[in-house]
Scaffold this motif. Structure first.
Motif, short mmCIF file in Angstrom:
data_model
loop_
_atom_site.label_atom_id
_atom_site.label_comp_id
_atom_site.label_asym_id
_atom_site.label_seq_id
_atom_site.Cartn_x
_atom_site.Cartn_y
_atom_site.Cartn_z
N SER A 1 2.89 8.93 1.57
CA SER A 1 3.47 7.60 1.41
C SER A 1 4.95 7.68 1.07
O SER A 1 5.76 6.89 1.56
CB SER A 1 2.72 6.83 0.32
N GLY B 1 3.06 5.70 -2.97
CA GLY B 1 4.08 6.73 -2.83
C GLY B 1 5.11 6.82 -3.93
O GLY B 1 5.77 7.85 -4.07
N ILE C 1 6.85 8.44 4.19
CA ILE C 1 6.93 7.22 5.00
C ILE C 1 8.01 6.29 4.45
O ILE C 1 8.77 5.67 5.22
CB ILE C 1 5.57 6.51 5.04
N MET C 2 8.11 6.19 3.13
CA MET C 2 9.14 5.36 2.52
C MET C 2 10.54 5.84 2.89
O MET C 2 11.43 5.04 3.22
CB MET C 2 8.97 5.36 1.00
N LYS D 1 0.83 -1.21 0.00
CA LYS D 1 0.00 0.00 0.00
C LYS D 1 0.86 1.25 0.00
O LYS D 1 0.61 2.20 -0.76
CB LYS D 1 -0.92 -0.01 1.23
N ILE D 2 1.90 1.27 0.84
CA ILE D 2 2.77 2.44 0.93
C ILE D 2 3.52 2.66 -0.38
O ILE D 2 3.53 3.78 -0.93
CB ILE D 2 3.76 2.29 2.10
#
Length: 421
Positions: free
Chosen positions: A392, A44, A395-396, A39-40
């Motif tokens: 995203s 992203g 977050i990565m 999902k991320i």
């Protein structure tokens, strides 16, 4: 089948079921991890690409109010806004005034600056026509990336039918391209999704962790050395040890309240700075490093201490020359893990004001700054569709830093760890 064989068979079946339960638990955890990462990354990865429109710009001296042979300083001081508006309006010579405004909104609001920078890099283009790459608006960027629905009524879209018509013409002419989004790493935060970057958050996180390391590491190591090697074993030290273990389990937001009530309210340190954030996180990290350092000191065999004392070394010499160096790999490993935990904290930083909108890159720990987790929080609250992929992507990047720090901790442990037989 005898009773003994029946019991033995039950025991084997019980062991098989237990192994099966364990395998199922691991598989279940890996499934959710895969879903999370998919999902991320699927959301992203598009943030690392930036959509650009290739627009023909005529650097007309009359629109720039310049002479035939302007100097470089003249080019820098000129106003490019009217020239930029005309360049966008030329995409459709028959456009009405309202349509011209829509054409202007197809690119970022810094489009005049991009046109200016293109000329400053190529001064020979003055008086000529050149194709300039302009950053597309976040809505048009999402259309190009396929994240923006086009099959809904126009009133429910931020991109009008007219803008989509011009966009489709540009696509057919090969004037819509996608490049790697370097600005995502070099720009600070922005209200416009197409211009927002993580540079301020990365630098702010670096300064925050640096302050946290400078304060927490020496204090924690010295406290661990005293408690493990020199402190008498009595009720007072037992009380201290119990409270250190309890502090390691205290919710991080409590340390944020401590930073708010003491560092800001009493000592009046500058709000929203890496300095305050680092001090707050150092208080949270101290118990973790103390526990890791004490465990490393305990792992050093008593024979090392006894041999040093037998050779005439003092207690201090034995500790500082033998015990502490041998325990340092485990201590460093615990420190890195503690700093990785601090890097991912959000609640304490929100309470001390690091949730403010910062559109500049900090130059020192005393400058206002953000951090990567707080940046994720800020963008997650933004309504623009372009910020979804930015969340995203941030977050990565944060996960990448955390993985590198944990990998570094493992490398330090395995490289310098001494195996005791």
């Amino acid at each position: 089948m005898t009773k003994k064989e029946i019991l033995l068979k039950k025991r084997y079946n019980s062991e098989k079921r237990f192994k099966l339960y364990g395998q199922f638990a691991i598989g279940f955890a890996l499934l959710f991890l895969f879903i999370f990462l998919f999902k991320i990354f699927s959301t992203g990865f598009t943030a690392f690409q930036k959509t650009l429109l290739k627009v023909d710009v005529t650097y007309d001296k009359e629109l720039l109010y310049l002479d035939e042979n302007p100097t470089l300083e003249d080019l820098k001081d000129a106003d490019y806004y009217e020239l930029a508006l005309k360049s966008m309006a030329d995409l459709d010579p028959n456009a009405t005034e309202e349509q011209q405004n829509q054409l202007k909104r197809m690119v970022s609001y810094i489009f005049d600056t991009e046109i200016k920078n293109h000329l400053l890099k190529n001064p020979d283009l003055f008086g000529q026509t050149s194709s300039v790459l302009l950053t597309a608006s976040d809505d048009l960027d999402q259309v190009y990336k396929g994240n923006f629905p086009r099959d809904i009524p126009e009133k429910q879209r931020r991109v009008s039918d007219y803008q989509l018509k011009i966009y489709d013409q540009l696509v057919d002419d090969g004037k819509v391209i996608s490049n790697f989004n370097f600005s995502f790493f070099t720009r600070a935060d922005s209200r416009e999704a197409e211009l927002a970057g993580i540079a301020s958050a990365v630098v702010g996180s670096f300064f925050t962790i640096l302050v946290c390391l400078v304060i927490s590491f020496p204090v924690a190591v010295l406290a661990a050395i005293y408690l493990e090697e020199f402190a008498p074993k009595n009720r007072i030290t037992d009380f201290i040890e119990v409270n250190i273990n309890n502090l390691a389990a205290v919710p991080s937001i409590v340390f944020g309240l401590l930073g708010l009530g003491v560092l800001l309210a009493i000592f009046h340190l500058p709000r929203s700075t890496s300095l305050v954030g680092g001090i707050t996180l150092s208080l949270m990290t101290l118990p973790t490093i103390i526990i890791a350092a004490r465990a490393s000191l305990k792992a050093v065999p008593p024979s090392i201490r006894e041999a040093a004392l037998a050779m005439g070394a003092s207690k201090m010499q034995t500790t500082m020359h033998h015990t502490v160096p041998l325990s340092m790999p485990g201590t460093l490993s615990g420190t890195i893990i503690g700093l990785a935990q601090a890097l991912g904290e959000t609640a304490p930083l929100i309470l001390i004001g690091m949730v403010a909108f910062i559109n500049t890159i900090p130059m020192s720990p005393m400058d206002p700054s953000a951090s990567l987790p707080v940046q994720v929080y800020l963008w997650a609250e933004s309504a623009e569709r372009g910020f979804v992929e930015k969340v995203s992507a941030c977050i990565m990047v944060l996960l990448g830093f955390l993985i590198l720090m944990n990998l570094l901790a493992q490398i330090v442990r395995h490289k310098f760890e001494t195996k005791w037989s």
